[in-house]
Motif scaffolding. Structure first.
Motif, PDB file in Angstrom:
ATOM      1  N   UNK A 213       0.785  -1.219   0.000  1.00 52.83           N
ATOM      2  CA  UNK A 213       0.000   0.000   0.000  1.00 52.83           C
ATOM      3  C   UNK A 213       0.821   1.276   0.000  1.00 52.83           C
ATOM      4  N   UNK A 214       2.138   1.139   0.059  1.00 56.59           N
ATOM      5  CA  UNK A 214       3.031   2.294   0.060  1.00 56.59           C
ATOM      6  C   UNK A 214       3.792   2.382  -1.254  1.00 56.59           C
ATOM      7  N   UNK A 215       3.903   3.585  -1.799  1.00 61.23           N
ATOM      8  CA  UNK A 215       4.719   3.784  -2.999  1.00 61.23           C
ATOM      9  C   UNK A 215       6.188   3.848  -2.603  1.00 61.23           C
ATOM     10  N   UNK A 216       6.479   4.684  -1.616  1.00 57.96           N
ATOM     11  CA  UNK A 216       7.837   4.821  -1.114  1.00 57.96           C
ATOM     12  C   UNK A 216       7.756   5.376   0.304  1.00 57.96           C
ATOM     13  N   UNK A 217       8.876   5.829   0.831  1.00 59.34           N
ATOM     14  CA  UNK A 217       8.913   6.288   2.214  1.00 59.34           C
ATOM     15  C   UNK A 217       9.037   7.798   2.331  1.00 59.34           C
ATOM     16  N   UNK A 218       8.719   8.507   1.260  1.00 59.27           N
ATOM     17  CA  UNK A 218       8.829   9.966   1.310  1.00 59.27           C
ATOM     18  C   UNK A 218       7.485  10.582   0.959  1.00 59.27           C
ATOM     19  N   UNK A 219       6.623  10.754   1.951  1.00 62.62           N
ATOM     20  CA  UNK A 219       5.317  11.346   1.654  1.00 62.62           C
ATOM     21  C   UNK A 219       5.476  12.761   1.110  1.00 62.62           C
ATOM     22  N   UNK A 220       4.649  13.117   0.164  1.00 59.74           N
ATOM     23  CA  UNK A 220       4.726  14.429  -0.483  1.00 59.74           C
ATOM     24  C   UNK A 220       4.308  15.549   0.464  1.00 59.74           C
ATOM     25  N   UNK A 221       3.478  15.215   1.432  1.00 58.51           N
ATOM     26  CA  UNK A 221       2.991  16.220   2.365  1.00 58.51           C
ATOM     27  C   UNK A 221       2.785  15.570   3.727  1.00 58.51           C
ATOM     28  N   UNK A 222       2.361  16.370   4.664  1.00 57.95           N
ATOM     29  CA  UNK A 222       2.117  15.857   6.009  1.00 57.95           C
ATOM     30  C   UNK A 222       1.040  14.775   5.964  1.00 57.95           C
ATOM     31  N   UNK A 223       1.112  13.805   6.870  1.00 58.74           N
ATOM     32  CA  UNK A 223       0.098  12.746   6.868  1.00 58.74           C
ATOM     33  C   UNK A 223      -1.292  13.312   7.145  1.00 58.74           C
ATOM     34  N   UNK A 224      -2.293  12.671   6.549  1.00 59.73           N
ATOM     35  CA  UNK A 224      -3.681  13.104   6.743  1.00 59.73           C
ATOM     36  C   UNK A 224      -4.142  12.866   8.179  1.00 59.73           C
ATOM     37  N   UNK A 225      -3.656  11.776   8.780  1.00 61.80           N
ATOM     38  CA  UNK A 225      -4.079  11.401  10.124  1.00 61.80           C
ATOM     39  C   UNK A 225      -2.879  11.345  11.061  1.00 61.80           C
ATOM     40  N   UNK A 226      -3.152  11.628  12.323  1.00 63.07           N
ATOM     41  CA  UNK A 226      -2.151  11.523  13.372  1.00 63.07           C
ATOM     42  C   UNK A 226      -2.663  10.492  14.365  1.00 63.07           C
ATOM     43  N   UNK A 227      -1.780   9.591  14.810  1.00 63.44           N
ATOM     44  CA  UNK A 227      -2.180   8.495  15.688  1.00 63.44           C
ATOM     45  C   UNK A 227      -1.444   8.563  17.015  1.00 63.44           C
ATOM     46  N   UNK A 228      -2.139   8.092  18.044  1.00 65.75           N
ATOM     47  CA  UNK A 228      -1.512   7.940  19.355  1.00 65.75           C
ATOM     48  C   UNK A 228      -2.176   6.761  20.063  1.00 65.75           C
ATOM     49  N   UNK A 229      -1.482   6.222  21.043  1.00 66.44           N
ATOM     50  CA  UNK A 229      -2.015   5.133  21.839  1.00 66.44           C
ATOM     51  C   UNK A 229      -2.364   5.619  23.232  1.00 66.44           C
ATOM     52  N   UNK A 230      -3.503   5.190  23.740  1.00 64.18           N
ATOM     53  CA  UNK A 230      -3.916   5.511  25.099  1.00 64.18           C
ATOM     54  C   UNK A 230      -4.189   4.223  25.854  1.00 64.18           C
ATOM     55  N   UNK A 231      -4.091   4.301  27.164  1.00 70.19           N
ATOM     56  CA  UNK A 231      -4.373   3.152  28.040  1.00 70.19           C
ATOM     57  C   UNK A 231      -3.599   1.913  27.606  1.00 70.19           C
ATOM     58  N   UNK A 232      -2.301   2.075  27.391  1.00 71.31           N
ATOM     59  CA  UNK A 232      -1.451   0.978  26.916  1.00 71.31           C
ATOM     60  C   UNK A 232      -1.223  -0.019  28.056  1.00 71.31           C
ATOM     61  N   UNK A 233      -1.485  -1.282  27.784  1.00 69.31           N
ATOM     62  CA  UNK A 233      -1.307  -2.373  28.748  1.00 69.31           C
ATOM     63  C   UNK A 233      -0.349  -3.380  28.117  1.00 69.31           C
ATOM     64  N   UNK A 234       0.854  -3.501  28.685  1.00 66.98           N
ATOM     65  CA  UNK A 234       1.885  -4.397  28.150  1.00 66.98           C
ATOM     66  C   UNK A 234       2.057  -5.551  29.115  1.00 66.98           C
ATOM     67  N   UNK A 235       1.897  -6.767  28.618  1.00 67.15           N
ATOM     68  CA  UNK A 235       2.052  -7.969  29.440  1.00 67.15           C
ATOM     69  C   UNK A 235       3.139  -8.843  28.836  1.00 67.15           C
ATOM     70  N   UNK A 236       4.181  -9.058  29.624  1.00 61.96           N
ATOM     71  CA  UNK A 236       5.341  -9.827  29.160  1.00 61.96           C
ATOM     72  C   UNK A 236       5.225 -11.282  29.556  1.00 61.96           C
ATOM     73  N   UNK A 237       5.595 -12.141  28.622  1.00 61.87           N
ATOM     74  CA  UNK A 237       5.611 -13.586  28.834  1.00 61.87           C
ATOM     75  C   UNK A 237       6.917 -14.122  28.262  1.00 61.87           C
ATOM     76  N   UNK A 238       8.035 -13.703  28.838  1.00 62.98           N
ATOM     77  CA  UNK A 238       9.340 -14.083  28.308  1.00 62.98           C
ATOM     78  C   UNK A 238       9.622 -13.320  27.023  1.00 62.98           C
ATOM     79  N   UNK A 239       9.839 -14.050  25.926  1.00 63.64           N
ATOM     80  CA  UNK A 239      10.108 -13.431  24.633  1.00 63.64           C
ATOM     81  C   UNK A 239       8.847 -13.204  23.819  1.00 63.64           C
TER      82      UNK A 239
END
Length: 143
Positions: A67-93
């Protein structure tokens, strides 16, 4: 004596768990900030990724990268993303990371519940399974 050895092992393991949680949080933050870049997706996903989208389709890393042409977008991204309420559970690797993805486009905001399964290979965490579910309005409002 066994109890003492177990206690020592746990004490020395605690920094590793904290380091892994920090590494996963940083990886997620970097990915969300650069989600419009192909290189972020190349780094974030395993080659054998199973991704189930909020629309109910299933695909892999190759489909995402296509879905990507390359890694140099012509302009700023249309959407901005962030994560909230992050829950990280470790089980070794292996780790399970659940969070609320917030996507902002102009004046519009969308929320999705995301759960990713990460595996640590060669010292690097990568997502190998992903599930996204659009949050209902009542879930967004916290009711």
């Amino acid at each position: 004596m066994r109890g003492f050895i177990l206690t020592l092992a746990l004490l020395f393991a605690l920094p590793t768990f904290a380091d892994d949680k920090q590494a996963l949080q940083q990886l997620l933050d970097q990915f969300l900030a650069g989600a419009h870049l192909k290189t972020q997706h190349q780094r974030f996903w395993t080659d054998d990724l199973i991704y189930t989208s909020s629309s109910g389709t299933r695909f892999g890393k190759a489909d995402i990268l296509a879905g990507f042409k390359d890694d140099t977008p012509a302009e700023a991204p249309d959407s901005v993303y962030r994560g909230e309420d992050v829950d990280i559970r470790l089980l070794g690797d292996v780790a399970v990371v659940a969070f609320t993805l917030v996507g902002v486009t102009g004046d519009s905001e969308q929320r999705y519940f995301n759960t990713g399964t990460f595996i640590k290979r060669d010292g690097e965490w990568r997502a190998m399974a992903w599930q996204a579910t659009k949050a209902q309005a009542k879930d967004v409002a916290g009711k």
